[in-house]
Scaffold this motif. Structure first.
Motif, PDB file in Angstrom:
ATOM      1  N   LEU A 123       0.735  -1.296   0.000  1.00 18.40           N
ATOM      2  CA  LEU A 123      -0.074  -0.001  -0.091  1.00 18.40           C
ATOM      3  C   LEU A 123       0.800   1.358   0.008  1.00 18.40           C
ATOM      4  O   LEU A 123       0.089   2.249   0.254  1.00 18.40           O
ATOM      5  CB  LEU A 123      -1.034  -0.114   1.370  1.00 18.40           C
ATOM      6  N   PHE A 124       2.102   1.139  -0.255  1.00 13.48           N
ATOM      7  CA  PHE A 124       3.040   2.335  -0.177  1.00 13.48           C
ATOM      8  C   PHE A 124       2.793   3.280  -1.033  1.00 13.48           C
ATOM      9  O   PHE A 124       2.561   4.537  -0.856  1.00 13.48           O
ATOM     10  CB  PHE A 124       4.363   1.823  -0.460  1.00 13.48           C
ATOM     11  N   ALA A 125       2.172   3.009  -2.493  1.00 15.83           N
ATOM     12  CA  ALA A 125       1.952   4.236  -3.405  1.00 15.83           C
ATOM     13  C   ALA A 125       0.649   4.754  -2.794  1.00 15.83           C
ATOM     14  O   ALA A 125       0.658   6.135  -2.934  1.00 15.83           O
ATOM     15  CB  ALA A 125       1.517   3.423  -4.454  1.00 15.83           C
ATOM     16  N   TYR A 126      -0.273   4.420  -1.908  1.00 15.17           N
ATOM     17  CA  TYR A 126      -1.386   5.029  -1.411  1.00 15.17           C
ATOM     18  C   TYR A 126      -1.030   6.118  -0.384  1.00 15.17           C
ATOM     19  O   TYR A 126      -1.407   7.253  -0.141  1.00 15.17           O
ATOM     20  CB  TYR A 126      -2.373   4.242  -0.992  1.00 15.17           C
ATOM     21  N   LYS A 163      -9.116   2.347  -3.042  1.00 18.21           N
ATOM     22  CA  LYS A 163      -9.456   3.739  -2.693  1.00 18.21           C
ATOM     23  C   LYS A 163     -10.655   3.874  -1.985  1.00 18.21           C
ATOM     24  O   LYS A 163     -10.860   4.807  -0.950  1.00 18.21           O
ATOM     25  CB  LYS A 163      -9.526   4.546  -4.104  1.00 18.21           C
ATOM     26  N   GLY A 164     -11.643   3.024  -2.174  1.00 26.26           N
ATOM     27  CA  GLY A 164     -12.858   3.099  -1.752  1.00 26.26           C
ATOM     28  C   GLY A 164     -12.545   2.551  -0.129  1.00 26.26           C
ATOM     29  O   GLY A 164     -13.410   3.221   0.650  1.00 26.26           O
ATOM     30  N   LYS A 165     -11.749   1.780   0.060  1.00 25.61           N
ATOM     31  CA  LYS A 165     -11.650   1.363   1.382  1.00 25.61           C
ATOM     32  C   LYS A 165     -10.749   2.508   2.286  1.00 25.61           C
ATOM     33  O   LYS A 165     -11.230   2.607   3.575  1.00 25.61           O
ATOM     34  CB  LYS A 165     -10.816  -0.103   1.355  1.00 25.61           C
ATOM     35  N   ILE A 166      -9.764   3.357   1.572  1.00 22.06           N
ATOM     36  CA  ILE A 166      -9.350   4.163   2.374  1.00 22.06           C
ATOM     37  C   ILE A 166     -10.395   5.293   2.689  1.00 22.06           C
ATOM     38  O   ILE A 166     -10.222   5.982   3.673  1.00 22.06           O
ATOM     39  CB  ILE A 166      -8.047   4.897   1.021  1.00 22.06           C
ATOM     40  N   ALA A 167     -11.221   5.469   1.536  1.00 20.75           N
ATOM     41  CA  ALA A 167     -12.338   6.669   1.932  1.00 20.75           C
ATOM     42  C   ALA A 167     -12.842   6.254   2.938  1.00 20.75           C
ATOM     43  O   ALA A 167     -13.361   7.442   3.869  1.00 20.75           O
ATOM     44  CB  ALA A 167     -13.200   6.600   0.594  1.00 20.75           C
ATOM     45  N   GLU A 168     -13.321   5.050   3.206  1.00 19.00           N
ATOM     46  CA  GLU A 168     -14.279   4.755   4.555  1.00 19.00           C
ATOM     47  C   GLU A 168     -13.260   5.059   5.892  1.00 19.00           C
ATOM     48  O   GLU A 168     -13.973   5.452   6.762  1.00 19.00           O
ATOM     49  CB  GLU A 168     -14.391   3.029   4.220  1.00 19.00           C
ATOM     50  N   LYS A 172     -14.215   7.540   8.775  1.00 18.71           N
ATOM     51  CA  LYS A 172     -14.342   7.202  10.265  1.00 18.71           C
ATOM     52  C   LYS A 172     -13.329   8.235  10.764  1.00 18.71           C
ATOM     53  O   LYS A 172     -13.725   8.457  12.207  1.00 18.71           O
ATOM     54  CB  LYS A 172     -13.846   5.988  10.382  1.00 18.71           C
ATOM     55  N   LEU A 173     -12.400   8.785  10.365  1.00 21.02           N
ATOM     56  CA  LEU A 173     -11.490   9.595  11.103  1.00 21.02           C
ATOM     57  C   LEU A 173     -11.938  11.009  11.028  1.00 21.02           C
ATOM     58  O   LEU A 173     -11.583  11.810  12.164  1.00 21.02           O
ATOM     59  CB  LEU A 173     -10.052   9.823  10.200  1.00 21.02           C
ATOM     60  N   LEU A 174     -12.489  11.476  10.138  1.00 16.66           N
ATOM     61  CA  LEU A 174     -13.021  12.963   9.895  1.00 16.66           C
ATOM     62  C   LEU A 174     -14.304  13.278  10.685  1.00 16.66           C
ATOM     63  O   LEU A 174     -15.541  12.508  10.338  1.00 16.66           O
ATOM     64  CB  LEU A 174     -13.066  13.448   8.580  1.00 16.66           C
ATOM     65  N   PRO A 175     -14.203  13.740  11.961  1.00 21.00           N
ATOM     66  CA  PRO A 175     -15.812  14.228  12.429  1.00 21.00           C
ATOM     67  C   PRO A 175     -16.394  15.316  11.682  1.00 21.00           C
ATOM     68  O   PRO A 175     -15.632  16.239  11.583  1.00 21.00           O
ATOM     69  CB  PRO A 175     -15.487  14.706  13.980  1.00 21.00           C
ATOM     70  N   LEU A 373     -13.882  14.334   0.785  1.00 25.61           N
ATOM     71  CA  LEU A 373     -12.634  14.908   1.047  1.00 25.61           C
ATOM     72  C   LEU A 373     -11.796  13.448   0.757  1.00 25.61           C
ATOM     73  O   LEU A 373     -10.213  13.816   0.109  1.00 25.61           O
ATOM     74  CB  LEU A 373     -12.477  15.136   2.697  1.00 25.61           C
ATOM     75  N   ALA A 374     -11.895  12.291   0.803  1.00 23.16           N
ATOM     76  CA  ALA A 374     -11.240  11.502   0.488  1.00 23.16           C
ATOM     77  C   ALA A 374     -10.832  11.277  -0.977  1.00 23.16           C
ATOM     78  O   ALA A 374      -9.776  11.058  -1.473  1.00 23.16           O
ATOM     79  CB  ALA A 374     -11.632   9.868   0.930  1.00 23.16           C
ATOM     80  N   GLN A 375     -11.889  11.485  -1.805  1.00 23.21           N
ATOM     81  CA  GLN A 375     -11.909  11.607  -3.246  1.00 23.21           C
ATOM     82  C   GLN A 375     -10.776  12.732  -3.743  1.00 23.21           C
ATOM     83  O   GLN A 375     -10.179  12.608  -4.559  1.00 23.21           O
ATOM     84  CB  GLN A 375     -13.277  12.027  -3.773  1.00 23.21           C
ATOM     85  N   MET A 376     -10.863  13.908  -2.934  1.00 21.24           N
ATOM     86  CA  MET A 376     -10.094  14.883  -3.269  1.00 21.24           C
ATOM     87  C   MET A 376      -8.516  14.628  -3.007  1.00 21.24           C
ATOM     88  O   MET A 376      -7.503  14.720  -3.660  1.00 21.24           O
ATOM     89  CB  MET A 376     -10.537  16.332  -2.340  1.00 21.24           C
TER      90      MET A 376
END
Ligand SMILES: Nc1nc2c(ncn2[C@@H]2O[C@H](COP(=O)(O)OP(=O)(O)O)[C@@H](O)[C@H]2O)c(=O)[nH]1
Ligand SMILES: [Mg+2]
Length: 382
Positions: A123-126, A163-168, A172-175, A373-376
């Motif tokens: 996952l280094f590239a991400y 990317k979908g999983k990272i977005a999830e 969760k992290l962003l209030p 925000l994740a998409q951005m």
């Protein structure tokens, strides 16, 4: 091949012409082992059509067990003019490139492991993408490590899935606070925007007011305490006129209290504040007095993503003394460093209410959402 070509060059000079190359296996050790033999047919003094030949053909020379050089031919500088020669050169180069690539890859992997031992290689590239968007290192590590524990190996190659999983994770992290909502049955819901000069408070007020009034058909009152600059009042008055909202300009906390009372038949009252410098404690105290008089239901601190993380943190520290309930981030259209939003919101542990993405009133405003925000952050629009 590369080694053999180098030998041709060193023995016969740069003028040598490659006529033919071939590689084959030779059995050794009673046929138990094989060895690759590279054969290059080359010569000096080759006569290329239409060019005068030079004398002195050379006789075949044996360079070592692996390389043989033959051919009594004429001289020319056109090393690459025969297809066989250019093939040989290309082959040699591509072999060299391939081994260089492997070397660099190994080296990068080693350095990575040394510098970021916590980041899974797959996952280094991400991780790099998150870091490049200025996501704080500890957050980026947390995101990819959690993901690594959840994801099945066969899904790692599917970029959209990852990317979908990272977005999830980011969700969760962003209030987030959701949109401004009036909960009370009687009286106006009062919202104040505070923040450093030029971040976009007035523009954001105009966007919010226009959407509340024109889209949601609410009654909206506007108040500004930004009496320091005539231009600032004109700016808001222009918007108030277009939207068809009342605007009150107030100079003292008492005036502000009166103005809020006089607009109590509105559903929402939006208060714009002066762009007081965050370094000026006296004016911050003044702002506190104004806020105390207005008794707002919510205070949003407006911050711009075009500022550096340090600037944003300094502003938060200064305004930390003033009441802050939610955060608005502006100018995400200009920012390459969207990660600052995640870092800051997480750090101060206040919910993100809105983001703004341009100068257009009323369109360029969105309710803050982790997925967007994740998409951005990951550079994928949808
Ligand atoms: N690119 C961009 N510019 C914005 C955005 N929001 C506001 N601005 C611009 O930023 C400048 C300052 O805005 P203003 O509302 O006067 O800031 P204030 O001093 O905090 O009230 C103006 O030129 C706005 O058009 C945004 O989301 N994106
Ligand atoms: Mg302003």
């Amino acid at each position: 091949m590369a080694e053999a070509l180098a030998q041709v060059k060193s023995v016969m000079g740069a003028d040598a012409v490659i006529l033919h190359t071939r590689t084959y296996q030779r059995r050794m050790w009673l046929g138990l082992r094989r060895r690759e033999v590279v054969e290059i047919t080359a010569g000096r003094g080759l006569q290329i059509a239409g060019r005068p030949a030079r004398r002195a053909p050379i006789s075949p020379r044996s360079l070592n067990a692996n390389t043989q050089i033959k051919s009594p031919v004429q001289n020319s500088r056109q090393l690459l003019e025969t297809p066989a020669a250019s093939n040989a050169v290309m082959m040699g180069l591509s072999q060299e490139m391939a081994s260089l690539k492997t070397m660099v890859k190994d080296l990068v992997a080693q350095t990575r492991q040394r510098e970021c031992p916590n980041v899974p290689e797959d996952l280094f590239a991400y991780y790099v993408q998150l870091i490049e968007s200025q996501v704080a290192q500890e957050l980026a590590v947390e995101i990819v490590r959690t993901l690594h524990q959840q994801i099945r190996p066969e899904h790692l190659a599917q970029a959209d899935y990852v990317k979908g999983k990272i977005a999830e994770q980011i969700e969760k992290l962003l209030p987030t606070a959701g949109p401004i909502v009036r909960k009370k049955a009687i009286g106006a819901h009062v919202v104040a925007l505070i923040g450093p000069t030029g971040v976009g408070k007035t523009t954001t007020i105009a966007k919010l007011a226009a959407n509340m009034k024109l889209r949601d058909k609410h009654r909206v009152g506007l108040i500004t305490i930004d009496t320091y600059r005539i231009a600032a009042i004109d700016q808001l008055r222009k918007y108030a006129d277009i939207i068809g909202s009342n605007l009150r300009v107030v100079a003292t906390p008492e005036d502000l209290r009166d103005a809020v009372r006089s607009m109590s038949d509105c559903d929402f009252i939006l208060i714009d504040t002066a762009g007081r410098s965050p370094n000026d404690t006296l004016k911050l105290n003044e702002l506190k007095t104004f806020l105390a008089a207005a008794e707002p239901d919510e205070v949003h601190l407006v911050l711009s993503t075009t500022a550096s993380q340090e600037c944003v943190e300094l502003a938060i520290e200064r305004f930390g003394d003033v009441r802050v309930d939610k955060i608005i981030f502006t100018k995400l259209d200009e920012a390459a460093h969207v990660g600052v939003v995640l870092n800051v919101v997480k750090k101060v542990n206040k919910a993100l209410s809105y983001i703004t993405t341009g100068q257009d009133v009323p369109d360029d405003i969105e309710v803050g959402r982790g997925k967007r925000l994740a998409q951005m952050l990951l550079g994928s629009e949808s």
